[in-house]
Write an enzyme that holds these catalytic residues in place. Structure first.
Site, PDB file in Angstrom:
ATOM      1  CG  ASN A  27      61.535  73.022  30.363  1.00 24.69           C
ATOM      2  OD1 ASN A  27      62.169  73.872  30.986  1.00 24.69           O
ATOM      3  ND2 ASN A  27      61.068  71.922  30.935  1.00 24.69           N
ATOM      4  NE  ARG A  54      59.292  73.831  34.260  1.00 28.70           N
ATOM      5  CZ  ARG A  54      60.512  73.796  34.801  1.00 28.70           C
ATOM      6  NH1 ARG A  54      61.578  73.988  34.031  1.00 28.70           N
ATOM      7  NH2 ARG A  54      60.664  73.576  36.081  1.00 28.70           N
ATOM      8  CG  HIS A 108      57.978  69.871  40.533  1.00 28.03           C
ATOM      9  ND1 HIS A 108      58.564  69.247  41.619  1.00 28.03           N
ATOM     10  CD2 HIS A 108      58.905  69.844  39.547  1.00 28.03           C
ATOM     11  CE1 HIS A 108      59.786  68.851  41.300  1.00 28.03           C
ATOM     12  NE2 HIS A 108      60.016  69.204  40.047  1.00 28.03           N
ATOM     13  NE  ARG A 146      67.405  71.388  42.717  1.00 29.34           N
ATOM     14  CZ  ARG A 146      66.299  71.281  41.986  1.00 29.34           C
ATOM     15  NH1 ARG A 146      65.146  70.971  42.544  1.00 29.34           N
ATOM     16  NH2 ARG A 146      66.334  71.531  40.700  1.00 29.34           N
ATOM     17  CD  GLU A 190      56.633  68.905  34.166  1.00 29.70           C
ATOM     18  OE1 GLU A 190      56.768  67.915  33.397  1.00 29.70           O
ATOM     19  OE2 GLU A 190      57.365  69.100  35.146  1.00 29.70           O
TER      20      GLU A 190
END
Ligand code: ADP
Length: 379
Positions: A9, A82, A170, A230, A366
């Site tokens: 990832n 990913r 996600h 963010r 994930e």
């Protein structure tokens, strides 16, 4: 597949890795952090400061460290990646071929800060072990089932056709949640699930009959909830004013890296640190996070016509009883209620017997979702 699977990832300054046994048991995890700066490589119990000026160097150091622990590239069955953005076309995991690589490269304008790093990792593995199959799994893919009503901004139609639309992220976490929730609860998947992935990045997903019908992140991971650094959804005219006064690059930095919990609190973008700090600005930032998560939850509930279960995942969702309780309080009208003792124990079940809406904690997984795709596609 009878050999281990390596899942990578690659982020902007780090590469996380997980090694899975053929039966998808986790064997080893590690991370190369601070790429381009003060770099640290951690693999299992070992830690070392090593020079990693870019992603290719970082991958070499990772492969060296794996080899030192007896895992060479030849011994791997396959490598999974990913990939943040698959655009409108790459909606399911895919074996990497020259065509798929080119399609990922075509998505770079959609994710200029992410996809180049994913490609760097794919190329580095391809250079060093051309015979090892590679698979890409896309973080946007799970939301391909969203209807046009949910994916289109109210912009001229041609813009959506040119790719300027909502995608959502996600997706690998939400796909894993759909897969693991029945086993964790001992019951079939609830028809309408409000899934809350709350980590440094945070989003919600309306999952109806196992499929995403709406999500809070949009064209980029900036939209929706306020997050670690963010801003989440803000008025586009405010962004334009900031850009005209401070320039595009400074505005991009502010909205992505200097806003959210970090900007509101002035203390940290890290939820655990805000909870430990406990000062008024930290408390306001936490309250703001919970309030806006719940405001967006209302939108998700509308998109699926009700809600049968709320599921929390991600670093905050799994570990912060304060945030779960803060969000649940705003959703009492919906029938959400948390048992305080179950919430303090981090679940997995959170709701009392009397609750109309079930509530659960499910660990984000994930990496295993990617490994599963690799095992299927590279067999
Ligand atoms: P990422 O989105 O980078 O994968 P994570 O899912 O690991 O991030 O989530 C990181 C967030 O989870 C941070 O804000 C961190 O403070 C928060 N977190 C982790 N553990 C706890 C805890 N025990 N209490 C509160 N927040 C926590």
């Amino acid at each position: 597949m009878d050999k281990p699977i390596l899942v990578l990832n690659a982020g902007s300054s780090s590469i996380k890795l997980t090694l899975f046994a053929p039966d998808l048991r986790r064997m080893l995890t590690g991370v190369a952090d601070g790429i381009g700066g003060a770099s640290l490589l951690r693999l299992g119990d070992t830690r070392a400061e090593v020079a990693m000026p870019d992603h290719a160097h970082a991958l070499d150091r990772i492969l060296d460290a794996l080899a030192a622990q007896g895992v060479t590239l030849d011994a791997l069955g396959a490598v999974g990646h990913r990939v943040v953005h698959g655009g409108a076309v790459l909606t399911a995991p895919a074996r990497i071929t020259p065509e798929i690589r080119a399609a990922i490269a075509e998505c770079i304008p959609l994710a200029p800060l992410h996809n180049p790093h994913n490609l760097a990792a794919i190329d580095a593995v391809g250079d060093r072990a051309p015979g090892v199959p590679q698979v890409a799994a896309f973080d946007t893919g799970f939301h391909a089932s969203n209807p046009d009503l949910a994916t289109h901004y109210a912009l001229p139609r041609a813009m959506a056709e040119a790719g300027l639309r909502r995608y959502g992220f996600h997706g690998l976490s939400y796909a894993a949640l759909v897969r693991t929730l029945p086993a964790a609860t001992g019951a079939s998947l609830p028809r309408r699930v409000l899934a809350c992935h709350l980590g440094n990045g945070a989003s919600l997903c309306a999952i109806e009959d196992g499929r995403s019908v709406a999500t809070t992140m949009g064209y980029s991971p900036l939209e929706g909830l306020s997050m670690g650094t963010r801003c989440g959804s803000i008025d586009a005219n405010l962004a334009l004013r900031l850009a005209s006064e401070h320039g595009i690059e400074a505005t991009r930095r502010l909205l992505n890296h200097g806003a959210g919990l970090a900007g509101l609190s002035g203390v940290s973008g890290d939820m655990r640190r805000l909870e430990a700090d406990g000062g008024p600005a930290s408390r306001f930032a936490i309250d703001h996070f919970c309030y806006w998560a719940a405001r967006h939850a209302g939108s998700m509930v509308v998109a699926m016509g009700g809600c049968d279960a709320v599921v929390f995942t991600g670093g905050i969702g799994e570990n912060s009883a304060t945030v779960r309780a803060g969000i649940a309080r705003w959703l009492e009208w919906l029938g959400v209620a948390l048992d305080p003792a179950r919430n303090a124990a981090h679940g997995p079940r959170l709701h009392p017997g009397s609750a109309r809406v079930a509530a659960w904690v499910i660990p984000a997984d994930e990496e295993r979702e990617i490994a599963r795709a690799v095992a299927t596609l590279a067999a």
